[in-house]
Design a protein around this motif. Structure first.
Motif, PDB file in Angstrom:
ATOM      1  N   VAL A 445     -39.122  48.764 -97.311  1.00  0.00           N
ATOM      2  CA  VAL A 445     -40.353  48.437 -96.579  1.00  0.00           C
ATOM      3  C   VAL A 445     -40.007  47.846 -95.219  1.00  0.00           C
ATOM      4  CG1 VAL A 445     -42.376  46.930 -96.545  1.00  0.00           C
ATOM      5  CG2 VAL A 445     -41.782  48.138 -98.637  1.00  0.00           C
ATOM      6  N   VAL A 446     -38.996  46.983 -95.180  1.00  0.00           N
ATOM      7  CA  VAL A 446     -38.562  46.401 -93.905  1.00  0.00           C
ATOM      8  C   VAL A 446     -38.048  47.486 -92.967  1.00  0.00           C
ATOM      9  CG1 VAL A 446     -36.835  44.909 -92.825  1.00  0.00           C
ATOM     10  CG2 VAL A 446     -38.068  44.122 -94.849  1.00  0.00           C
ATOM     11  N   LEU A 447     -37.265  48.442 -93.495  1.00  0.00           N
ATOM     12  CA  LEU A 447     -36.779  49.549 -92.662  1.00  0.00           C
ATOM     13  C   LEU A 447     -37.945  50.358 -92.110  1.00  0.00           C
ATOM     14  CD1 LEU A 447     -33.735  50.815 -94.776  1.00  0.00           C
ATOM     15  CD2 LEU A 447     -33.692  49.380 -92.720  1.00  0.00           C
ATOM     16  N   LEU A 448     -38.979  50.568 -92.954  1.00  0.00           N
ATOM     17  CA  LEU A 448     -40.161  51.310 -92.509  1.00  0.00           C
ATOM     18  C   LEU A 448     -40.884  50.567 -91.395  1.00  0.00           C
ATOM     19  CD1 LEU A 448     -42.172  53.663 -92.843  1.00  0.00           C
ATOM     20  CD2 LEU A 448     -43.318  52.300 -94.623  1.00  0.00           C
ATOM     21  N   ILE A 449     -41.024  49.233 -91.551  1.00  0.00           N
ATOM     22  CA  ILE A 449     -41.706  48.435 -90.538  1.00  0.00           C
ATOM     23  C   ILE A 449     -40.889  48.397 -89.248  1.00  0.00           C
ATOM     24  CG2 ILE A 449     -42.540  46.114 -89.977  1.00  0.00           C
ATOM     25  CD1 ILE A 449     -43.153  45.724 -92.927  1.00  0.00           C
ATOM     26  N   GLU A 450     -39.552  48.325 -89.370  1.00  0.00           N
ATOM     27  CA  GLU A 450     -38.700  48.340 -88.177  1.00  0.00           C
ATOM     28  C   GLU A 450     -38.902  49.634 -87.384  1.00  0.00           C
ATOM     29  OE1 GLU A 450     -36.755  46.144 -86.864  1.00  0.00           O
ATOM     30  OE2 GLU A 450     -36.296  44.648 -88.406  1.00  0.00           O
ATOM     31  N   TRP A 451     -39.117  50.749 -88.098  1.00  0.00           N
ATOM     32  CA  TRP A 451     -39.382  52.033 -87.420  1.00  0.00           C
ATOM     33  C   TRP A 451     -40.784  52.057 -86.835  1.00  0.00           C
ATOM     34  CZ3 TRP A 451     -43.186  55.530 -89.052  1.00  0.00           C
ATOM     35  CH2 TRP A 451     -43.240  56.729 -88.333  1.00  0.00           C
ATOM     36  N   TRP A 452     -41.745  51.518 -87.593  1.00  0.00           N
ATOM     37  CA  TRP A 452     -43.155  51.559 -87.160  1.00  0.00           C
ATOM     38  C   TRP A 452     -43.419  50.552 -86.036  1.00  0.00           C
ATOM     39  CZ3 TRP A 452     -47.000  47.755 -89.090  1.00  0.00           C
ATOM     40  CH2 TRP A 452     -48.285  48.032 -88.624  1.00  0.00           C
ATOM     41  N   GLN A 453     -42.752  49.392 -86.095  1.00  0.00           N
ATOM     42  CA  GLN A 453     -42.960  48.331 -85.106  1.00  0.00           C
ATOM     43  C   GLN A 453     -41.588  47.830 -84.640  1.00  0.00           C
ATOM     44  OE1 GLN A 453     -44.486  44.383 -86.332  1.00  0.00           O
ATOM     45  NE2 GLN A 453     -46.236  44.779 -84.991  1.00  0.00           N
ATOM     46  N   PRO A 454     -40.913  48.571 -83.760  1.00  0.00           N
ATOM     47  CA  PRO A 454     -39.558  48.188 -83.329  1.00  0.00           C
ATOM     48  C   PRO A 454     -39.524  46.807 -82.689  1.00  0.00           C
ATOM     49  CG  PRO A 454     -40.107  50.421 -82.608  1.00  0.00           C
ATOM     50  CD  PRO A 454     -41.375  49.807 -83.118  1.00  0.00           C
ATOM     51  N   ARG A 455     -38.434  46.129 -82.849  1.00  0.00           N
ATOM     52  CA  ARG A 455     -38.294  44.776 -82.307  1.00  0.00           C
ATOM     53  C   ARG A 455     -38.446  44.744 -80.790  1.00  0.00           C
ATOM     54  NH1 ARG A 455     -35.258  40.798 -85.344  1.00  0.00           N
ATOM     55  NH2 ARG A 455     -35.142  41.436 -87.522  1.00  0.00           N
ATOM     56  N   HIS A 456     -37.924  45.749 -80.113  1.00  0.00           N
ATOM     57  CA  HIS A 456     -37.936  45.711 -78.649  1.00  0.00           C
ATOM     58  C   HIS A 456     -39.335  45.858 -78.073  1.00  0.00           C
ATOM     59  CE1 HIS A 456     -37.679  50.107 -79.395  1.00  0.00           C
ATOM     60  NE2 HIS A 456     -38.371  50.202 -78.274  1.00  0.00           N
ATOM     61  N   LEU A 457     -40.315  46.247 -78.906  1.00  0.00           N
ATOM     62  CA  LEU A 457     -41.698  46.351 -78.435  1.00  0.00           C
ATOM     63  C   LEU A 457     -42.496  45.065 -78.658  1.00  0.00           C
ATOM     64  CD1 LEU A 457     -42.678  49.972 -79.575  1.00  0.00           C
ATOM     65  CD2 LEU A 457     -41.851  49.191 -77.339  1.00  0.00           C
ATOM     66  N   ILE A 458     -41.879  44.079 -79.296  1.00  0.00           N
ATOM     67  CA  ILE A 458     -42.559  42.804 -79.546  1.00  0.00           C
ATOM     68  C   ILE A 458     -42.201  41.836 -78.428  1.00  0.00           C
ATOM     69  CG2 ILE A 458     -42.807  40.858 -81.137  1.00  0.00           C
ATOM     70  CD1 ILE A 458     -42.093  42.723 -83.423  1.00  0.00           C
ATOM     71  N   ASP A 459     -43.220  41.334 -77.734  1.00  0.00           N
ATOM     72  CA  ASP A 459     -42.983  40.383 -76.650  1.00  0.00           C
ATOM     73  C   ASP A 459     -42.494  39.053 -77.216  1.00  0.00           C
ATOM     74  OD1 ASP A 459     -43.816  42.158 -74.710  1.00  0.00           O
ATOM     75  OD2 ASP A 459     -45.916  41.566 -74.876  1.00  0.00           O
ATOM     76  N   VAL A 460     -41.397  38.565 -76.668  1.00  0.00           N
ATOM     77  CA  VAL A 460     -40.843  37.276 -77.085  1.00  0.00           C
ATOM     78  C   VAL A 460     -41.355  36.196 -76.135  1.00  0.00           C
ATOM     79  CG1 VAL A 460     -38.740  35.952 -77.476  1.00  0.00           C
ATOM     80  CG2 VAL A 460     -38.808  38.397 -78.039  1.00  0.00           C
ATOM     81  N   VAL A 461     -41.951  35.148 -76.701  1.00  0.00           N
ATOM     82  CA  VAL A 461     -42.511  34.090 -75.863  1.00  0.00           C
ATOM     83  C   VAL A 461     -41.406  33.166 -75.387  1.00  0.00           C
ATOM     84  CG1 VAL A 461     -44.713  34.193 -77.083  1.00  0.00           C
ATOM     85  CG2 VAL A 461     -42.980  32.585 -77.837  1.00  0.00           C
ATOM     86  N   PRO A 462     -41.544  32.597 -74.197  1.00  0.00           N
ATOM     87  CA  PRO A 462     -40.517  31.663 -73.695  1.00  0.00           C
ATOM     88  C   PRO A 462     -40.504  30.370 -74.498  1.00  0.00           C
ATOM     89  CG  PRO A 462     -42.408  31.705 -72.224  1.00  0.00           C
ATOM     90  CD  PRO A 462     -42.627  32.817 -73.222  1.00  0.00           C
ATOM     91  N   ASP A 463     -39.367  29.715 -74.541  1.00  0.00           N
ATOM     92  CA  ASP A 463     -39.223  28.460 -75.303  1.00  0.00           C
ATOM     93  C   ASP A 463     -39.675  27.282 -74.448  1.00  0.00           C
ATOM     94  OD1 ASP A 463     -38.178  29.838 -77.463  1.00  0.00           O
ATOM     95  OD2 ASP A 463     -36.122  29.664 -76.724  1.00  0.00           O
ATOM     96  N   LEU A 464     -40.966  27.204 -74.178  1.00  0.00           N
ATOM     97  CA  LEU A 464     -41.486  26.154 -73.309  1.00  0.00           C
ATOM     98  C   LEU A 464     -41.291  24.779 -73.921  1.00  0.00           C
ATOM     99  CD1 LEU A 464     -44.794  27.847 -72.077  1.00  0.00           C
ATOM    100  CD2 LEU A 464     -42.580  27.715 -70.917  1.00  0.00           C
ATOM    101  N   GLN A 465     -41.442  24.695 -75.255  1.00  0.00           N
ATOM    102  CA  GLN A 465     -41.267  23.402 -75.913  1.00  0.00           C
ATOM    103  C   GLN A 465     -39.856  22.864 -75.685  1.00  0.00           C
ATOM    104  OE1 GLN A 465     -42.221  24.896 -79.810  1.00  0.00           O
ATOM    105  NE2 GLN A 465     -44.160  23.803 -79.861  1.00  0.00           N
ATOM    106  N   MET A 466     -38.858  23.726 -75.851  1.00  0.00           N
ATOM    107  CA  MET A 466     -37.467  23.294 -75.710  1.00  0.00           C
ATOM    108  C   MET A 466     -37.135  22.997 -74.249  1.00  0.00           C
ATOM    109  SD  MET A 466     -35.853  26.047 -78.393  1.00  0.00           S
ATOM    110  CE  MET A 466     -34.195  25.408 -78.400  1.00  0.00           C
TER     111      MET A 466
END
Length: 481
Positions: A445-466
């Motif tokens: 299921v994880v492999l399927l989700i990785e194909w359906w929603q690749p990591r590089h298409l997910i916006d990573v938020v900046p670490d403003l807290q840190m």
């Protein structure tokens, strides 16, 4: 009690996701633990987000709309759904994912339904450590399993004691044994809780740590001027449910009231057992001796505590009981049942421990009443109690010790699929094979989700807290950030 610990600034800053079904606006020990620990970690410079489910709650800010005024409805009837991303005071970011609870604010176990959105949050926030809370939380158990599959470190904190001889306990312990098979490290709030958890989850003792709860002493401050001089007030603040010993309380109050005419009770809290207390009050004609306050918001707990001389806890089981810590910080002498981790919380001169029966509680409470009444309250110096709690318990200390656990689990190598399957196989005969089959399914299921929603298409938020924490620390040291 614990010894004071020096202030600590971490060299390594972690990105942590606190996961539990139980969080604000629900109020309780687990919820306040997550809230307080998260803020303490933020102050140390770590990044923290909370993942919980959507809540239905009163809309206190925008309830009084024009439509309501036209129809003559009050604002108390209007409710809103707390869902999506919220920023709470102190900069804590909370994801209220759109799942509704099944019972007692706990989501329905789904195996993989929550995986896509939790994976998306973990990747978006750059999470390195998943910190799950409470055995009865579905999201917490699922998050530990997801963390292993996604190659993240995981920590679990156990807050409660559970038995081995009832159906609910047997089922929960078997589930816990399966989900905790791949956990990187665990934390318990008392030594009693640790022993109980190791037996239930079948984990090696070396990865289970004890970090006691704490209290914010600035929120629980004595005010002797609020006490009535002509009476001794006994305060009870608790959920009015069976586990909190309300049946004992129902049998305890009448003999105390008849034996000590100067004693009055303040009872805060709500629950199904409130009716039993109300029936007892009516039957014994104690309406003028007992005051019901209903549900008391946490921000108003200190206002209730400072009116009392004694805090009474009659729980049937407790892993720590933060309520007695709050009461002692507010300057009250504590009378409690001797259960679970309660004996570990306060020193002997601040608490009277009793067996879990009415006679023992009546005797113990009576001794404390006579001691307080016969010495003009000199037996309890509220400010000395407060200072002793302040010196030994703090959320900064809890955060520092929790970071030590984070450092240990972060440095561990992650488990491969075969290693996870070997651990799941130890769950039991048939159960072990079933859990292995479920994990293989989850892997695909994880492999399927990785194909359906690749990591590089997910916006990573900046670490403003840190980044903000780094600037603050640098400014304090007098060097440029």
């Amino acid at each position: 009690m614990n010894k004071p610990r020096q202030q600590h600034q971490p060299n390594r800053r972690h990105r942590i996701a606190m996961v539990s079904d139980f969080f604000y606006p629900r109020l309780g020990g687990v919820e306040m633990h997550i809230w307080s620990l998260s803020h303490a970690l933020l102050r140390l410079g770590h990044k923290v987000v909370v993942i919980t489910h959507a809540y239905n709650c009163p809309n206190l800010n925008n309830a009084d709309t024009g439509h309501d005024r036209i129809n003559g409805t009050g604002s108390n009837n209007v409710k809103s759904k707390r869902t999506g991303v919220r920023y709470l005071p102190g900069g804590l970011k909370v994801y209220y994912i759109p799942f509704l609870p099944m019972v007692d604010e706990d989501c329905l176990p789904t195996f993989t339904t929550s995986l896509p959105i939790i994976r998306w949050i973990l990747i978006r926030e750059g999470i390195e450590i998943v910190h799950a809370h409470q055995a009865t939380s579905t999201l917490a158990n699922e998050a530990v399993v997801y963390a292993a599959e996604l190659g993240l470190a995981s920590v679990y904190t156990d807050h409660s004691l559970f038995g081995f001889d009832d159906v609910a306990g047997v089922v929960l312990n078997r589930v816990l044994k399966a989900t905790m098979s791949t956990v990187s490290g665990a934390i318990c709030v008392s030594h009693t809780c640790r022993d109980n958890f190791i037996l239930r989850a079948h984990l090696p003792p070396s990865i289970v740590h004890v970090i006691p709860n704490a209290v914010d002493p600035s929120k629980f401050v004595p005010d002797p001027s609020k006490r009535r001089e002509d009476r001794i007030t006994i305060v009870i603040i608790s959920r009015l449910v069976y586990r909190k010993g309300i049946d004992l309380l129902t049998s305890l109050i009448p003999p105390i009231c008849h034996q000590y005419p100067q004693v009055h009770f303040l009872i805060g809290g709500d629950g199904p057992k409130k009716l039993c207390l109300e029936e007892m009050v009516e039957k014994e004609h104690l309406e003028h001796r007992i005051q019901f306050l209903g549900c008391v918001p946490h921000s108003q707990v200190n206002d209730v505590l400072v009116q009392g001389h004694v805090f009474l806890n009659v729980s049937l089981t407790e892993s720590f009981c933060i309520a007695i810590l709050e009461a002692a910080s507010a300057g009250l002498y504590v009378v409690s049942t001797n259960v679970g981790g309660v004996p570990e919380v306060l020193p002997e001169d601040m608490v009277e421990l009793c067996e879990v029966d009415v006679d023992s509680l009546v005797g113990g409470l009576g001794r404390v009443i006579e001691k307080i009444d016969g010495s003009s309250n000199s037996v309890v110096d509220p400010w000395k109690f407060h200072e002793r709690i302040k010196d030994c318990y703090s959320w900064e200390r809890v955060a520092v010790e929790t970071v030590d656990v984070y450092d240990l689990v972060y440095d561990k190598s992650r488990l491969s699929l075969l290693e996870r399957l070997r651990r799941y196989r130890t769950v039991g005969g048939i159960a072990g094979y079933v859990v292995c089959l479920l994990d293989i399914t989850l892997h695909f299921v994880v492999l399927l989700i990785e194909w359906w929603q690749p990591r590089h298409l997910i916006d990573v938020v900046p670490d403003l807290q840190m980044e903000k924490a780094v600037v603050t620390t640098s400014d304090k040291k007098g060097v440029p950030s």
